[in-house]
Write a protein that holds these residues in place. Sequence first.
Motif, PDB file in Angstrom:
ATOM      1  N   ALA A  15       0.814  -1.220   0.000  1.00 49.14           N
ATOM      2  CA  ALA A  15       0.000   0.000   0.000  1.00 49.14           C
ATOM      3  C   ALA A  15       0.843   1.263   0.000  1.00 49.14           C
ATOM      4  O   ALA A  15       0.374   2.309  -0.434  1.00 49.14           O
ATOM      5  CB  ALA A  15      -0.936  -0.006   1.210  1.00 49.14           C
ATOM      6  N   ASN A  16       2.049   1.197   0.495  1.00 50.32           N
ATOM      7  CA  ASN A  16       2.892   2.385   0.548  1.00 50.32           C
ATOM      8  C   ASN A  16       3.460   2.690  -0.828  1.00 50.32           C
ATOM      9  O   ASN A  16       3.669   1.789  -1.634  1.00 50.32           O
ATOM     10  CB  ASN A  16       4.034   2.184   1.556  1.00 50.32           C
ATOM     11  N   PRO A  17       3.717   3.961  -1.087  1.00 48.56           N
ATOM     12  CA  PRO A  17       4.227   4.348  -2.419  1.00 48.56           C
ATOM     13  C   PRO A  17       5.714   4.040  -2.563  1.00 48.56           C
ATOM     14  O   PRO A  17       6.542   4.937  -2.596  1.00 48.56           O
ATOM     15  CB  PRO A  17       3.945   5.850  -2.464  1.00 48.56           C
ATOM     16  N   ASN A  18       6.029   2.777  -2.628  1.00 47.59           N
ATOM     17  CA  ASN A  18       7.409   2.350  -2.769  1.00 47.59           C
ATOM     18  C   ASN A  18       7.626   1.676  -4.113  1.00 47.59           C
ATOM     19  O   ASN A  18       6.731   1.034  -4.637  1.00 47.59           O
ATOM     20  CB  ASN A  18       7.810   1.370  -1.663  1.00 47.59           C
ATOM     21  N   VAL A  19       8.812   1.807  -4.617  1.00 46.02           N
ATOM     22  CA  VAL A  19       9.239   1.056  -5.788  1.00 46.02           C
ATOM     23  C   VAL A  19      10.163  -0.018  -5.261  1.00 46.02           C
ATOM     24  O   VAL A  19      11.166   0.291  -4.606  1.00 46.02           O
ATOM     25  CB  VAL A  19       9.974   1.952  -6.804  1.00 46.02           C
ATOM     26  N   ALA A  73      21.413  -0.226   4.654  1.00 44.91           N
ATOM     27  CA  ALA A  73      20.409  -1.066   5.311  1.00 44.91           C
ATOM     28  C   ALA A  73      19.524  -0.230   6.223  1.00 44.91           C
ATOM     29  O   ALA A  73      20.004   0.663   6.915  1.00 44.91           O
ATOM     30  CB  ALA A  73      21.097  -2.170   6.107  1.00 44.91           C
ATOM     31  N   ALA A  74      18.231  -0.508   6.194  1.00 46.79           N
ATOM     32  CA  ALA A  74      17.287   0.207   7.050  1.00 46.79           C
ATOM     33  C   ALA A  74      17.479  -0.279   8.471  1.00 46.79           C
ATOM     34  O   ALA A  74      17.242  -1.427   8.771  1.00 46.79           O
ATOM     35  CB  ALA A  74      15.869  -0.046   6.567  1.00 46.79           C
ATOM     36  N   ARG A  75      17.895   0.623   9.377  1.00 44.55           N
ATOM     37  CA  ARG A  75      18.227   0.217  10.740  1.00 44.55           C
ATOM     38  C   ARG A  75      17.526   1.060  11.788  1.00 44.55           C
ATOM     39  O   ARG A  75      17.963   1.105  12.917  1.00 44.55           O
ATOM     40  CB  ARG A  75      19.729   0.333  10.960  1.00 44.55           C
ATOM     41  N   ARG A  76      16.498   1.740  11.437  1.00 42.38           N
ATOM     42  CA  ARG A  76      15.851   2.574  12.431  1.00 42.38           C
ATOM     43  C   ARG A  76      14.360   2.274  12.460  1.00 42.38           C
ATOM     44  O   ARG A  76      13.805   1.825  11.479  1.00 42.38           O
ATOM     45  CB  ARG A  76      16.093   4.043  12.131  1.00 42.38           C
ATOM     46  N   SER A  77      13.757   2.571  13.575  1.00 44.03           N
ATOM     47  CA  SER A  77      12.320   2.399  13.672  1.00 44.03           C
ATOM     48  C   SER A  77      11.652   3.389  12.732  1.00 44.03           C
ATOM     49  O   SER A  77      12.079   4.516  12.598  1.00 44.03           O
ATOM     50  CB  SER A  77      11.888   2.655  15.113  1.00 44.03           C
ATOM     51  N   GLY A  78      10.594   2.948  12.076  1.00 44.12           N
ATOM     52  CA  GLY A  78       9.921   3.823  11.131  1.00 44.12           C
ATOM     53  C   GLY A  78      10.695   3.913   9.830  1.00 44.12           C
ATOM     54  O   GLY A  78      10.767   4.958   9.218  1.00 44.12           O
ATOM     55  N   TRP A  79      11.297   2.816   9.389  1.00 42.84           N
ATOM     56  CA  TRP A  79      12.113   2.811   8.167  1.00 42.84           C
ATOM     57  C   TRP A  79      11.293   3.269   6.980  1.00 42.84           C
ATOM     58  O   TRP A  79      10.148   3.670   7.163  1.00 42.84           O
ATOM     59  CB  TRP A  79      12.800   1.468   7.984  1.00 42.84           C
ATOM     60  N   PRO A  80      11.803   3.270   5.775  1.00 41.98           N
ATOM     61  CA  PRO A  80      11.152   3.949   4.648  1.00 41.98           C
ATOM     62  C   PRO A  80       9.669   3.663   4.450  1.00 41.98           C
ATOM     63  O   PRO A  80       8.983   4.468   3.846  1.00 41.98           O
ATOM     64  CB  PRO A  80      11.951   3.456   3.441  1.00 41.98           C
ATOM     65  N   LEU A  81       9.148   2.566   4.968  1.00 43.62           N
ATOM     66  CA  LEU A  81       7.736   2.271   4.761  1.00 43.62           C
ATOM     67  C   LEU A  81       6.821   3.279   5.444  1.00 43.62           C
ATOM     68  O   LEU A  81       5.663   3.399   5.099  1.00 43.62           O
ATOM     69  CB  LEU A  81       7.410   0.864   5.250  1.00 43.62           C
ATOM     70  N   SER A  82       7.334   4.017   6.433  1.00 39.73           N
ATOM     71  CA  SER A  82       6.470   4.962   7.118  1.00 39.73           C
ATOM     72  C   SER A  82       6.546   6.356   6.512  1.00 39.73           C
ATOM     73  O   SER A  82       5.833   7.243   6.936  1.00 39.73           O
ATOM     74  CB  SER A  82       6.841   5.012   8.604  1.00 39.73           C
ATOM     75  N   ARG A  83       7.418   6.584   5.558  1.00 40.59           N
ATOM     76  CA  ARG A  83       7.521   7.902   4.921  1.00 40.59           C
ATOM     77  C   ARG A  83       6.505   8.022   3.790  1.00 40.59           C
ATOM     78  O   ARG A  83       6.313   7.092   3.033  1.00 40.59           O
ATOM     79  CB  ARG A  83       8.922   8.095   4.339  1.00 40.59           C
ATOM     80  N   ALA A  85       6.709   9.896   1.046  1.00 42.86           N
ATOM     81  CA  ALA A  85       7.295  10.089  -0.286  1.00 42.86           C
ATOM     82  C   ALA A  85       7.660   8.748  -0.908  1.00 42.86           C
ATOM     83  O   ALA A  85       7.966   7.781  -0.211  1.00 42.86           O
ATOM     84  CB  ALA A  85       8.534  10.972  -0.180  1.00 42.86           C
ATOM     85  N   MET A  86       7.630   8.691  -2.244  1.00 44.55           N
ATOM     86  CA  MET A  86       7.999   7.459  -2.931  1.00 44.55           C
ATOM     87  C   MET A  86       9.465   7.148  -2.661  1.00 44.55           C
ATOM     88  O   MET A  86      10.309   8.013  -2.681  1.00 44.55           O
ATOM     89  CB  MET A  86       7.749   7.562  -4.428  1.00 44.55           C
ATOM     90  N   LYS A  87       9.737   5.907  -2.434  1.00 48.47           N
ATOM     91  CA  LYS A  87      11.075   5.460  -2.097  1.00 48.47           C
ATOM     92  C   LYS A  87      11.381   4.203  -2.883  1.00 48.47           C
ATOM     93  O   LYS A  87      10.530   3.352  -3.048  1.00 48.47           O
ATOM     94  CB  LYS A  87      11.114   5.155  -0.595  1.00 48.47           C
ATOM     95  N   THR A  88      12.597   4.090  -3.374  1.00 46.78           N
ATOM     96  CA  THR A  88      13.024   2.865  -4.036  1.00 46.78           C
ATOM     97  C   THR A  88      13.733   1.990  -3.008  1.00 46.78           C
ATOM     98  O   THR A  88      14.617   2.449  -2.288  1.00 46.78           O
ATOM     99  CB  THR A  88      13.979   3.170  -5.205  1.00 46.78           C
ATOM    100  N   LEU A  89      13.315   0.732  -2.930  1.00 49.49           N
ATOM    101  CA  LEU A  89      13.927  -0.236  -2.034  1.00 49.49           C
ATOM    102  C   LEU A  89      14.434  -1.393  -2.873  1.00 49.49           C
ATOM    103  O   LEU A  89      13.743  -1.860  -3.778  1.00 49.49           O
ATOM    104  CB  LEU A  89      12.906  -0.748  -1.016  1.00 49.49           C
ATOM    105  N   HIS A  90      15.632  -1.865  -2.570  1.00 49.22           N
ATOM    106  CA  HIS A  90      16.176  -3.046  -3.239  1.00 49.22           C
ATOM    107  C   HIS A  90      15.856  -4.263  -2.378  1.00 49.22           C
ATOM    108  O   HIS A  90      16.149  -4.281  -1.187  1.00 49.22           O
ATOM    109  CB  HIS A  90      17.692  -2.938  -3.406  1.00 49.22           C
ATOM    110  N   VAL A  91      15.265  -5.271  -2.996  1.00 48.27           N
ATOM    111  CA  VAL A  91      14.966  -6.499  -2.267  1.00 48.27           C
ATOM    112  C   VAL A  91      16.237  -7.355  -2.247  1.00 48.27           C
ATOM    113  O   VAL A  91      16.827  -7.637  -3.280  1.00 48.27           O
ATOM    114  CB  VAL A  91      13.762  -7.252  -2.860  1.00 48.27           C
ATOM    115  N   VAL A  92      16.659  -7.700  -1.033  1.00 45.37           N
ATOM    116  CA  VAL A  92      17.877  -8.484  -0.846  1.00 45.37           C
ATOM    117  C   VAL A  92      17.533  -9.940  -0.543  1.00 45.37           C
ATOM    118  O   VAL A  92      18.210 -10.845  -0.977  1.00 45.37           O
ATOM    119  CB  VAL A  92      18.737  -7.887   0.290  1.00 45.37           C
TER     120      VAL A  92
END
Length: 115
Positions: A15-19, A73-83, A85-92
């Motif tokens: 649901a989040n605006p992520n690529v 690497a996302a290492r904080r609470s509230g990582w990019p899924l809570s922002r 704005a559109m964000k590009t994430l690489h699936v590892v």
Amino acid sequence: MLPLTQGVRVGQLFANPNVIDTPPYQRTFAWEVSEAGKLLDNILGAMDEEVEPGEEPDYFLAHLLFIDPDRGAARRSGWPLSRPAMKTLHVVDGLQRLTTLTILFCVLRDLDLAE
């Protein structure tokens, strides 16, 4: 120290605006019908389990690991899924499961539109 992982429901991920991008070092989608069928059977089995009234069935999909290529690497609470704005994430890790779920959601969407 902030948590290294954060649980996110699959619906929230989609649901989040992520690529979600596949980095070049990842293998391509390779699951056959048997692996995809097993994932679907496991999810359906979890949905059939009895739960307390008012609760939803839960299924642990295993870890899906993403890297924010702009931040590492996302290492904080509230990582990019809570922002917002559109964000590009690489699936590892989890590409096979993620791709299978995407295909399943597309089929379910198309079946719903056909009715």
